[in-house]
Design a protein around this motif. Structure first.
Motif, mmCIF file in Angstrom:
data_model
loop_
_atom_site.group_PDB
_atom_site.id
_atom_site.type_symbol
_atom_site.label_atom_id
_atom_site.label_comp_id
_atom_site.label_asym_id
_atom_site.label_seq_id
_atom_site.Cartn_x
_atom_site.Cartn_y
_atom_site.Cartn_z
ATOM 1 N N UNK A 203 0.807 -1.218 0.000
ATOM 2 C CA UNK A 203 0.000 0.000 0.000
ATOM 3 C C UNK A 203 0.845 1.276 0.000
ATOM 4 N N UNK A 204 2.143 1.146 0.221
ATOM 5 C CA UNK A 204 3.015 2.324 0.340
ATOM 6 C C UNK A 204 3.480 2.803 -1.036
ATOM 7 N N UNK A 205 3.969 4.060 -1.057
ATOM 8 C CA UNK A 205 4.429 4.656 -2.309
ATOM 9 C C UNK A 205 5.788 5.327 -2.141
ATOM 10 N N UNK A 206 6.517 5.386 -3.230
ATOM 11 C CA UNK A 206 7.692 6.245 -3.320
ATOM 12 C C UNK A 206 7.290 7.485 -4.092
ATOM 13 N N UNK A 221 4.184 -0.629 -2.852
ATOM 14 C CA UNK A 221 5.354 -1.051 -2.091
ATOM 15 C C UNK A 221 4.910 -1.622 -0.747
ATOM 16 N N UNK A 222 5.552 -2.691 -0.338
ATOM 17 C CA UNK A 222 5.239 -3.309 0.957
ATOM 18 C C UNK A 222 6.092 -2.677 2.055
ATOM 19 N N UNK A 223 5.888 -1.390 2.246
ATOM 20 C CA UNK A 223 6.610 -0.658 3.276
ATOM 21 C C UNK A 223 8.015 -0.297 2.854
ATOM 22 N N UNK A 224 8.277 0.971 2.599
ATOM 23 C CA UNK A 224 9.609 1.407 2.197
ATOM 24 C C UNK A 224 10.390 1.928 3.388
ATOM 25 N N UNK A 235 17.609 1.236 -5.283
ATOM 26 C CA UNK A 235 17.330 0.020 -4.516
ATOM 27 C C UNK A 235 16.470 0.419 -3.322
ATOM 28 N N UNK A 236 15.305 -0.214 -3.190
ATOM 29 C CA UNK A 236 14.362 0.109 -2.123
ATOM 30 C C UNK A 236 14.199 -1.097 -1.218
ATOM 31 N N UNK A 237 14.282 -0.859 0.093
ATOM 32 C CA UNK A 237 13.997 -1.908 1.072
ATOM 33 C C UNK A 237 12.493 -1.969 1.295
ATOM 34 N N UNK A 238 11.879 -3.064 0.876
ATOM 35 C CA UNK A 238 10.472 -3.297 1.181
ATOM 36 C C UNK A 238 10.419 -4.114 2.474
ATOM 37 N N UNK A 239 10.305 -3.412 3.579
ATOM 38 C CA UNK A 239 10.427 -4.077 4.872
ATOM 39 C C UNK A 239 9.360 -5.136 5.077
ATOM 40 N N UNK A 240 8.101 -4.777 4.875
ATOM 41 C CA UNK A 240 7.027 -5.748 5.081
ATOM 42 C C UNK A 240 7.040 -6.851 4.025
ATOM 43 N N UNK A 241 7.626 -6.556 2.873
ATOM 44 C CA UNK A 241 7.721 -7.561 1.814
ATOM 45 C C UNK A 241 8.933 -8.461 1.945
ATOM 46 N N UNK A 242 9.843 -8.128 2.889
ATOM 47 C CA UNK A 242 11.068 -8.897 3.107
ATOM 48 C C UNK A 242 11.861 -9.075 1.808
#
Length: 360
Positions: A203-206, A221-224, A235-242
């Motif tokens: 649900x997140x966006x850059x 994005x699953x949490x940036x 390179x983006x860290x998608x924290x919730x997406x692991x």
């Protein structure tokens, strides 16, 4: 008999509901890596430098050998929103390492989070700082831009605000006033927050700011939690997406996914060293991290990785059970030094490593 039959169906229904709730609970615990344990594998000599708060993010001016730290007493902030953070600086070429305040004037309000540095070939330097409001979600989010001047201090240039930055976590400067910021959530209600937390909903966006206008750069994005730039890639860290998402940008700042790298845990900040290598901090156990926020004595393990800008060559370089370095959020390399920051620990670890680091 009809009453007994109805009771039997009722009990079966209750049992089914309880079973589904139990299954959902076990599934969510598994997704949060609640059963993951981490051994201490910090294979370097490290010096702890005390800070007035925790250094959640670190960026390094490699032309000058100065590290900038996003410092805030984040644990105290939970009960007192009026606490003010600072930007700290470490002179990495001094022996011992020097510590100083690099801002020419301390803003009246500063809750710093993600940092980014922009330098041109002539050495002109600007520091970008995410600045949260006193009550996150109830005030406008901001990015503060500072310029390094001849007096060696950072002077405030401008503030950028936009509703598109609903919950910015990290930032990547792409020009003297241009940047891409990643939001760590896109949830607008409790149901969506549960979707993100339990299922990693994207649900997140850059967002991209071109110096005048902000627009959406990427969605779903699953949490940036982190963003870096190397070798023409973001390179983006998608924290919730692991996972790490490897992306390229067009001239309008729109990001397109090229590939992704699965991570065993929840990736946080990304540092790009002088050789173009990525250094990524990871939270291996989401449940332990959550409990650590409420109980400072409960350890939250950390892992630190190195990989290439194209996503290849992922290496584990260090891990910590949380007894030395809980809630590790960033690893930033300068020559034979690796700086480790944390969400909660009021110190930064400065480790001496073999040139380029080493894998476990």
């Amino acid at each position: 008999m009809l009453i007994l039959g109805g009771m039997k169906k009722f009990l079966i229904a209750i049992g089914a509901i309880l079973g589904l709730l139990l299954l959902a609970g076990v599934s969510s615990m598994a997704r949060m890596n609640a059963f993951t344990s981490v051994d201490d594998e910090l294979p370097w000599d490290c010096e702890a430098i005390s800070l007035p708060g925790s250094a959640e993010d670190i960026v390094i001016d490699r032309m000058r050998g100065v590290a900038y730290l996003s410092v805030l007493d984040r644990r105290a902030l939970l009960s007192n929103s009026s606490i003010r953070g600072v930007i700290m600086a470490l002179d990495l070429n001094a022996d011992p390492i020097g510590q100083f305040l690099p801002l020419a004037e301390l803003p009246s309000h500063l809750h710093p989070h993600g940092l980014s540095l922009h330098q041109d070939a002539a050495g002109n330097t600007r520091l970008f700082v995410i600045n949260h409001p006193r009550e996150r979600g109830e005030g406008p989010e901001a990015v503060e831009i500072f310029e390094l001047r001849d007096d060696g201090l950072l002077h405030h240039v401008r503030t950028v605000r936009s509703p598109l930055m609903n919950s910015p976590n990290d930032i990547q400067a792409v020009g003297a006033e241009q940047f891409i910021a990643v939001n760590d959530t896109g949830a607008v209600n409790n149901f969506q927050r549960i979707q993100e937390f339990l299922f990693g909903a994207g649900l997140a966006r850059a967002v991209y700011y071109d110096g005048q206008v902000m627009r959406v750069a990427a969605d779903k994005l699953s949490g940036g939690a982190g963003i870096g730039y190397a070798d023409g890639r973001f390179i983006i860290s998608e924290t919730q997406g692991k996972r790490l998402k490897i992306m390229t940008a067009d001239t309008e700042g729109r990001l397109t996914e090229q590939s992704s790298v699965a991570m065993p845990g929840f990736p946080d900040n990304i540092d790009v060293d002088a050789d173009g290598k990525l250094w990524v901090a990871e939270h291996p156990n989401g449940m332990a991290l959550g409990r650590h926020f409420g109980d400072k004595d409960y350890p939250a393990p950390s892992r630190f990785y190195r990989l290439n800008a194209d996503g290849s060559g992922l290496e584990l370089v260090a891990s910590d059970s949380g007894r030395t370095h809980s809630a590790g959020s960033v690893a930033a390399r300068y020559g034979d030094k690796l700086l480790l920051g944390s969400i909660t620990a009021t110190r930064v670890q400065v480790c001496t490593i073999p040139e380029g680091g080493q894998s476990l």
